[in-house]
Design an enzyme around this catalytic site. Structure first.
Site, short mmCIF file in Angstrom:
data_model
loop_
_atom_site.label_atom_id
_atom_site.label_comp_id
_atom_site.label_asym_id
_atom_site.label_seq_id
_atom_site.Cartn_x
_atom_site.Cartn_y
_atom_site.Cartn_z
N GLY A 1 95.93 -11.47 -32.11
CA GLY A 1 96.82 -12.54 -32.56
C GLY A 1 98.25 -12.18 -32.22
N CYS B 1 99.36 -3.91 -36.54
CA CYS B 1 100.30 -4.93 -36.06
C CYS B 1 100.95 -4.43 -34.79
CB CYS B 1 101.36 -5.21 -37.13
SG CYS B 1 102.52 -6.50 -36.64
N HIS C 1 97.59 -13.02 -41.37
CA HIS C 1 98.55 -12.03 -40.84
C HIS C 1 99.61 -12.74 -39.98
CE1 HIS C 1 99.30 -7.91 -38.89
NE2 HIS C 1 99.87 -8.75 -38.04
N HIS D 1 103.80 -13.56 -40.54
CA HIS D 1 104.89 -13.27 -39.60
C HIS D 1 105.90 -14.42 -39.57
CE1 HIS D 1 104.14 -9.48 -37.52
NE2 HIS D 1 102.89 -9.80 -37.23
O1 GNR Z 1 95.87 -7.14 -32.73
C1 GNR Z 1 95.91 -7.19 -33.95
N1 GNR Z 1 94.84 -6.76 -34.68
C2 GNR Z 1 94.71 -6.98 -36.04
C3 GNR Z 1 93.74 -6.26 -36.71
C4 GNR Z 1 93.54 -6.42 -38.06
C5 GNR Z 1 94.36 -7.30 -38.75
C6 GNR Z 1 95.35 -8.01 -38.11
C7 GNR Z 1 95.53 -7.85 -36.76
S1 GNR Z 1 96.74 -8.76 -35.94
C8 GNR Z 1 97.15 -7.67 -34.63
C9 GNR Z 1 98.12 -8.33 -33.66
C10 GNR Z 1 99.41 -8.63 -34.38
O2 GNR Z 1 100.20 -7.80 -34.73
N2 GNR Z 1 99.64 -9.88 -34.65
O3 GNR Z 1 100.75 -10.23 -35.32
NI NI Z 2 101.33 -8.50 -36.51
#
Ligand code: GNR
Ligand code: NI
Length: 172
Positions: free
Chosen positions: A46, A95, A137, A141
Site C-alpha cells: 500500500g 511502513c 494503515h 496516513h
Molecule cells: O508494505 C507495507 N506492508 C504492510 C504490512 C503490514 C501492515 C501495513 C503495511 S503497509 C506497508 C506500506 C506502507 O507503508 N504503506 O503506507
Molecule cells: Ni505506511
C-alpha cells in the site's frame, strides 16, 4: 510512469492532514500511476500520497502476497472507513516511511471503506485480513497518523528518536 522518492519519518508532511481531491483529472491519474509504480518498486502492499510528498487524499493498495498471483491494483480517492467490526485482530505492521521497523498493532478485523474510483464512481469495499489492515494503515496516513502511534509511548519515542538522529546525520 515514474517512481517518486518515499519520504521517511520525521518528514513533517507525514504528520499533516491531507486535503480531499476535488476533481479527478489527468494530474490525479498520473499521480495514481506513479504511486502504484512506487509501491510495486519498493515493494509494498500500500502507499498513501503524503508518503511521496503530496498532501491529498488518495491511496493505492495491492494486498496480493503470493508471488504467482496476478497483481490487483486498487486506487482509492477520498477513502473513508464507514464501518468497522467490534472484533479486533493483531497484525505485525511495517511502513515504507519507517524502514526496517515492525511491531504488532491491534485494529478492527473487518472494515467497510467508501471511496471514489478513477472514473469518479462512488464505490465501497468490504475487507478483512491483510486488505483490512492496509486500508486502515493508508487512511491513517491521510490523517497524519502512523502505526507507531498505536504503540507504547516508550516504543514510539524510541523509534522517532532513532529516525530523527538518522535524518540529522544524513544532512551533514
Ligand atoms: O508494505 C507495507 N506492508 C504492510 C504490512 C503490514 C501492515 C501495513 C503495511 S503497509 C506497508 C506500506 C506502507 O507503508 N504503506 O503506507
Ligand atoms: Ni505506511
Amino acid at each position: 510512469m515514474a517512481t517518486r522518492p518515499i519520504l521517511i519519518l520525521p518528514e513533517p508532511i507525514l504528520r499533516k492532514v491531507a486535503v480531499p481531491i476535488a476533481t479527478i483529472d489527468e494530474r490525479v491519474k498520473t499521480l495514481a500511476k506513479d504511486m502504484l509504480e512506487t509501491m510495486y518498486d519498493a515493494p509494498g502492499v500500500g502507499l498513501a500520497a503524503p508518503q511521496i510528498g503530496v498532501g491529498e487524499r488518495i491511496i493505492v493498495v495491492d494486498p496480493v502476497t503470493e508471488d504467482e498471483e496476478e497483481p490487483r491494483p486498487m486506487v482509492l480517492v477520498n477513502p473513508e472507513v464507514i464501518a468497522a467490526s467490534e472484533e479486533t485482530k493483531v497484525w505485525e505492521e511495517g511502513c515504507l516511511s519507517i524502514p526496517d521497523y515492525t511491531e504488532d498493532v491491534i485494529r478492527p478485523a473487518c472494515v467497510t471503506v467508501a471511496y471514489l474510483d478513477l472514473d469518479g464512481n462512488r464505490r465501497e469495499v468490504e475487507a478483512d485480513g491483510l486488505l483490512a489492515v492496509v486500508l486502515q494503515h493508508e487512511i491513517d496516513h491521510l490523517n497524519g497518523v502512523l502505526f507507531i502511534d498505536y504503540l507504547s509511548r516508550l516504543k514510539r519515542e524510541r523509534v522517532t528518536k532513532r529516525f530523527t538522529k538518522q535524518a540529522r546525520q544524513a544532512t551533514v
